[in-house]
Design a protein around this motif. Structure first.
Motif, PDB file in Angstrom:
ATOM      1  N   VAL A  41       8.532  -3.618   5.385  1.00 55.93           N
ATOM      2  CA  VAL A  41       9.049  -2.419   5.085  1.00 55.93           C
ATOM      3  C   VAL A  41       8.367  -1.430   5.462  1.00 55.93           C
ATOM      4  CG1 VAL A  41       8.680  -1.563   2.477  1.00 55.93           C
ATOM      5  CG2 VAL A  41       9.038  -4.066   2.772  1.00 55.93           C
ATOM      6  N   ILE A  87      15.659  -1.177   0.282  1.00 52.41           N
ATOM      7  CA  ILE A  87      15.133  -1.657  -0.797  1.00 52.41           C
ATOM      8  C   ILE A  87      14.893  -0.864  -2.116  1.00 52.41           C
ATOM      9  CG2 ILE A  87      14.638  -3.851   0.595  1.00 52.41           C
ATOM     10  CD1 ILE A  87      11.796  -2.482   0.802  1.00 52.41           C
ATOM     11  N   MET A 169      17.586 -10.724  -5.336  1.00 49.66           N
ATOM     12  CA  MET A 169      16.092  -9.875  -5.324  1.00 49.66           C
ATOM     13  C   MET A 169      15.596  -9.288  -6.593  1.00 49.66           C
ATOM     14  SD  MET A 169      15.346  -6.129  -5.352  1.00 49.66           S
ATOM     15  CE  MET A 169      14.279  -5.432  -4.045  1.00 49.66           C
ATOM     16  N   ARG A 224       9.199  -8.750   1.359  1.00 48.45           N
ATOM     17  CA  ARG A 224       8.831  -7.732   1.685  1.00 48.45           C
ATOM     18  C   ARG A 224       7.757  -7.069   1.951  1.00 48.45           C
ATOM     19  NH1 ARG A 224      11.903  -7.913  -3.236  1.00 48.45           N
ATOM     20  NH2 ARG A 224      10.489  -6.811  -4.323  1.00 48.45           N
ATOM     21  N   VAL A 225       7.364  -6.893   2.485  1.00 42.93           N
ATOM     22  CA  VAL A 225       5.558  -7.040   3.525  1.00 42.93           C
ATOM     23  C   VAL A 225       5.290  -5.336   3.661  1.00 42.93           C
ATOM     24  CG1 VAL A 225       4.110  -7.837   3.761  1.00 42.93           C
ATOM     25  CG2 VAL A 225       5.428  -9.124   3.004  1.00 42.93           C
ATOM     26  N   GLY A 226       4.733  -5.001   3.521  1.00 45.41           N
ATOM     27  CA  GLY A 226       4.652  -2.799   3.705  1.00 45.41           C
ATOM     28  C   GLY A 226       3.184  -2.575   4.295  1.00 45.41           C
ATOM     29  N   THR A 227       2.585  -2.519   3.107  1.00 44.74           N
ATOM     30  CA  THR A 227       0.672  -2.275   3.386  1.00 44.74           C
ATOM     31  C   THR A 227      -0.103  -2.914   4.017  1.00 44.74           C
ATOM     32  OG1 THR A 227       0.740  -1.408   1.454  1.00 44.74           O
ATOM     33  CG2 THR A 227      -0.852  -2.100   2.212  1.00 44.74           C
ATOM     34  N   ARG A 233       0.755   4.045   3.527  1.00 48.37           N
ATOM     35  CA  ARG A 233       1.452   5.295   3.618  1.00 48.37           C
ATOM     36  C   ARG A 233       1.185   6.388   3.347  1.00 48.37           C
ATOM     37  NH1 ARG A 233       4.820   0.323   1.502  1.00 48.37           N
ATOM     38  NH2 ARG A 233       3.567   0.579  -0.962  1.00 48.37           N
TER      39      ARG A 233
HETATM   40  C1  LIG Z   1       7.007  -0.732  -0.718  1.00 48.58           C
HETATM   41  C2  LIG Z   1       7.702  -1.524  -1.169  1.00 48.58           C
HETATM   42  C3  LIG Z   1       7.511  -2.811  -0.759  1.00 48.58           C
HETATM   43  C4  LIG Z   1       6.181  -3.496   0.021  1.00 48.58           C
HETATM   44  O1  LIG Z   1       5.383  -3.200  -0.837  1.00 48.58           O
HETATM   45  P1  LIG Z   1       3.530  -3.168   0.178  1.00 48.58           P
HETATM   46  O2  LIG Z   1       2.837  -3.353  -1.524  1.00 48.58           O
HETATM   47  O3  LIG Z   1       3.606  -2.387   0.666  1.00 48.58           O
HETATM   48  O4  LIG Z   1       4.141  -4.822   0.514  1.00 48.58           O
HETATM   49  C5  LIG Z   1       8.785  -4.129  -1.549  1.00 48.58           C
HETATM   50  N1  LIG Z   1       9.286  -4.160  -2.229  1.00 48.58           N
HETATM   51  C6  LIG Z   1       9.905  -2.858  -2.324  1.00 48.58           C
HETATM   52  C7  LIG Z   1      11.374  -2.830  -3.320  1.00 48.58           C
HETATM   53  C8  LIG Z   1       9.056  -1.910  -2.357  1.00 48.58           C
HETATM   54  O5  LIG Z   1       9.746  -0.525  -3.014  1.00 48.58           O
END
Ligand SMILES: *Cc1c(COP(=O)(O)O)cnc(C)c1O
Length: 236
Positions: A41, A87, A169, A224-227, A233
């Motif tokens: 993400v 997403i 989802m 779904r992996v961001g941080t 962010r």
């Molecule tokens: C931002 C987001 C993520 C990622 O979140 P993290 O906690 O940063 O891994 C996953 N899914 C959705 C829908 C998001 O908005």
């Protein structure tokens, strides 16, 4: 749009740590890690960060904001194998920014949205793959359809020639502990089984940085992996 990035540490190293966590969770659940797609993400992170992850082999990226997806997809066209996932909440008047670029639109959640998306997909002659976003916990403030409406909206998507329903989802509330989150993930799995199972709904997109291990144990095919990959962010 501010895409300045607060990078924590090393994206390549973080990616490999996340992949290891995926493998461990899969092993624990007697699943093959190959069944699980990591969606990185990249919302509010720079195009340079995406390039770094892509060079390390990452192909699936998730974005939350319509114009940001459009701009990044346009500027990163040279990354020919990249796959974009949308997403975020998508207003119907912004479908035009997302539909031409997206490989999987994960946040379809109403009859109205299905109608507008189908009309736009037909107009640009692109078959759009989508997931139905379900609010399995029925939180008032969250997006996603209710479990009660889910079957009917799936039916509406199936009827559309220019849409393909590929799965489900969910986003659990942020403030739950692991066990409560697990309940949400297993509820999405149950909904899959009640509505044609894996044959009809092969994708289950659930789990984020803090809980994707649990999601994999409960059957996630997409996390779904961001941080955990890109760091904190920048504020929007
Ligand atoms: C931002 C987001 C993520 C990622 O979140 P993290 O906690 O940063 O891994 C996953 N899914 C959705 C829908 C998001 O908005």
């Amino acid at each position: 749009m501010n895409t300045n990035t607060v990078e924590n540490g090393n994206i390549v190293e973080n990616l490999s740590t996340v992949q290891q966590r995926i493998e461990e969770a899969a092993k624990k659940a007697n699943r093959s890690p190959d069944e699980i797609t990591l969606v990185a993400v990249s919302k509010r992170h720079s195009e340079e960060s995406i390039r770094i992850a892509y060079a390390a082999g990452q192909r699936d990226f998730g974005e939350n904001y319509a114009q940001e997806l459009r701009d990044k997809a346009t500027n990163l066209k040279d990354l020919t194998e990249i796959r974009w996932h949308f997403i975020g909440n998508l207003q119907r008047n912004k479908i035009k920014y997302v539909a031409p670029f997206v490989n999987l639109l994960e946040t379809v959640d109403s009859f109205k949205f299905v109608g507008d998306l189908a009309a736009y997909a037909k107009k640009i002659e692109k078959k759009v793959s989508c997931l139905l976003q379900v609010n399995v916990g029925e939180e008032i403030q969250k997006s996603g359809c209710s479990t009660v409406e889910a079957a009917e909206i799936m039916g509406a998507i199936d009827k559309e020639e220019w849409l393909s329903l590929d799965g489900l989802m969910t986003i659990p509330p942020w403030d739950l502990d692991a066990q409560q989150t697990r309940t949400h993930f297993s509820a999405l799995k149950k909904l899959q089984l009640e509505n044609g199972g894996r044959d009809r709904l092969p994708i289950l997109s659930m789990g984020m940085s803090h809980d994707f291990d649990v999601a994999i144990e409960e059957g996630a095919t997409h996390v779904r992996v961001g941080t955990a990959i890109f760091g904190t962010r920048a504020p929007r």
